[in-house]
Design a protein around this motif. Structure first.
Motif, short mmCIF file in Angstrom:
data_model
loop_
_atom_site.label_atom_id
_atom_site.label_comp_id
_atom_site.label_asym_id
_atom_site.label_seq_id
_atom_site.Cartn_x
_atom_site.Cartn_y
_atom_site.Cartn_z
N THR A 172 10.76 46.44 77.98
CA THR A 172 10.03 47.66 78.26
C THR A 172 8.92 47.38 79.27
N SER A 173 8.51 48.42 79.99
CA SER A 173 7.40 48.28 80.93
C SER A 173 6.10 48.09 80.16
N LEU A 174 5.25 47.25 80.67
CA LEU A 174 3.96 46.99 80.04
C LEU A 174 3.04 48.20 80.20
N THR A 175 2.35 48.57 79.13
CA THR A 175 1.38 49.66 79.15
C THR A 175 0.06 49.17 78.57
N LEU A 176 -1.01 49.91 78.81
CA LEU A 176 -2.30 49.53 78.26
C LEU A 176 -2.28 49.56 76.73
N GLU A 177 -1.47 50.46 76.18
CA GLU A 177 -1.38 50.55 74.72
C GLU A 177 -0.48 49.47 74.14
N GLY A 178 0.25 48.76 75.00
CA GLY A 178 1.21 47.78 74.52
C GLY A 178 0.85 46.34 74.83
N LEU A 179 -0.43 46.05 75.04
CA LEU A 179 -0.83 44.68 75.38
C LEU A 179 -0.56 43.71 74.23
N ASP A 180 -0.46 44.24 73.01
CA ASP A 180 -0.17 43.37 71.87
C ASP A 180 1.28 42.87 71.90
N LYS A 181 2.08 43.39 72.82
CA LYS A 181 3.46 42.92 72.97
C LYS A 181 3.51 41.62 73.78
N LEU A 182 2.40 41.26 74.40
CA LEU A 182 2.33 39.98 75.12
C LEU A 182 2.08 38.85 74.13
N SER A 183 2.58 37.66 74.45
CA SER A 183 2.32 36.50 73.60
C SER A 183 0.85 36.12 73.69
N SER A 184 0.39 35.29 72.78
CA SER A 184 -1.02 34.91 72.75
C SER A 184 -1.43 34.22 74.05
N HIS A 185 -0.56 33.39 74.61
CA HIS A 185 -0.90 32.73 75.87
C HIS A 185 -1.01 33.75 77.00
N ALA A 186 -0.04 34.65 77.08
CA ALA A 186 -0.03 35.64 78.16
C ALA A 186 -1.25 36.55 78.08
N ARG A 187 -1.74 36.83 76.89
CA ARG A 187 -2.91 37.70 76.73
C ARG A 187 -4.19 36.99 77.16
N ARG A 188 -4.21 35.65 77.13
CA ARG A 188 -5.44 34.91 77.44
C ARG A 188 -5.41 34.23 78.80
N CYS A 189 -4.23 34.06 79.36
CA CYS A 189 -4.12 33.30 80.60
C CYS A 189 -4.67 34.10 81.78
N VAL A 190 -5.63 33.53 82.50
CA VAL A 190 -6.19 34.17 83.69
C VAL A 190 -6.04 33.25 84.91
N PHE A 191 -5.00 32.43 84.88
CA PHE A 191 -4.72 31.51 85.99
C PHE A 191 -4.63 32.26 87.31
N TRP A 192 -3.95 33.40 87.32
CA TRP A 192 -3.76 34.17 88.54
C TRP A 192 -4.84 35.21 88.74
N GLU A 193 -5.41 35.70 87.66
CA GLU A 193 -6.22 36.91 87.71
C GLU A 193 -7.69 36.69 88.04
N MET A 194 -8.17 35.45 88.02
CA MET A 194 -9.57 35.19 88.33
C MET A 194 -9.69 34.10 89.38
N ASP A 195 -10.69 34.21 90.21
CA ASP A 195 -10.97 33.18 91.20
C ASP A 195 -11.34 31.90 90.46
N PRO A 196 -10.57 30.82 90.64
CA PRO A 196 -10.83 29.60 89.87
C PRO A 196 -12.22 29.03 90.10
N ALA A 197 -12.80 29.24 91.27
CA ALA A 197 -14.14 28.73 91.54
C ALA A 197 -15.17 29.42 90.65
N VAL A 198 -14.96 30.70 90.42
CA VAL A 198 -15.87 31.45 89.55
C VAL A 198 -15.62 31.10 88.09
N ARG A 199 -14.35 31.07 87.71
CA ARG A 199 -14.00 30.90 86.30
C ARG A 199 -14.37 29.52 85.76
#
Length: 229
Positions: free
Chosen positions: A6-33
């Motif tokens: 299914t397509s991911l929705t804001l109401e369906g974030l619990d359908k992501l695995s624990s790693h996928a919910r916490r991983c910000v490898f792509w989503e944040m500038d590594p220098a800042v993070r």
């Protein structure tokens, strides 16, 4: 055992695995993070949810989620490269102007057992074709050793290029072609056209027919067992 994509929705974030919910490898500038003053304060799950919310509100759905018996089995996440902070940090950057970037293709063990990787990519392709996207690109990874070419994520988040990037061999196996060669981080591209959408729709229809047929066989078997009694 039932599987669904299914397509991911804001109401369906619990359908992501624990790693996928916490991983910000792509989503944040590594220098800042990875800066000391930020590292002790930030909540990676909150940051990931904030990023997903931003992309969905500005661009639309940015992922496909696989479930097996309603349990997280895998996900494919994608977005315009301008929304992905790490997209400009590779030796094979930038992503082509007409392409969407596939950032994540993650399978949990149960998803691997069911071979859901290609199915997730097909669902992503179908979504993007319907939205008029011309191509899907991804930064693949080759080999197993860490590389200094791309800043690694913090070990505390269990993130690293090996953990959070997509194997280049897998991408090639499902039809991506290398457009920017590199010994460790090649950039690959999949041209999207109506043939991809037709194939995805046909395979989805066949899957539904097979599921209905299997349910019918089970139902007949149960009725026969009751009649025998």
């Amino acid at each position: 055992m039932s599987t669904s994509i299914t397509s991911l929705t804001l109401e369906g974030l619990d359908k992501l695995s624990s790693h996928a919910r916490r991983c910000v490898f792509w989503e944040m500038d590594p220098a800042v993070r990875t800066s000391p003053e930020f590292r002790d304060l930030h909540d990676p799950e909150f940051e990931k949810e904030a990023w997903l919310s931003m992309v969905m509100l500005e661009w639309g759905s940015c992922g496909q989620v696989a479930l097996v018996d309603d349990k997280p089995a895998g996900c494919a996440l994608y977005a315009p490269p301008s929304m992905v902070p790490r997209a400009d940090l590779f030796p094979t950057s930038p992503v082509s102007a007409d392409a969407i970037l596939l950032t994540t293709m993650r399978l949990e063990p149960i998803g691997e057992e069911h071979g859901l990787g290609a199915t997730l990519i097909q669902a992503a392709v179908g979504d993007l074709i319907r939205r008029g996207v011309r191509a899907l690109e991804a930064f693949g990874i080759r080999g197993v050793d860490a590389s200094s070419d791309v800043p690694a994520a913090t070990a505390a988040l269990e993130c690293s290029p090996q953990e959070c990037m997509i194997n280049a061999d897998f991408l090639e196996d499902i039809g991506f072609e290398v457009v920017a060669p590199h010994h460790r981080f090649p950039r690959l591209r999949l041209e999207l056209d109506r043939d991809h959408l037709w194939k995805a729709d046909v395979e989805a229809a066949l899957d539904r027919l097979l599921e209905v047929a299997s349910l019918s066989v089970v139902d007949i078997g149960e009725k026969s067992a009751v009649g025998a009694c």
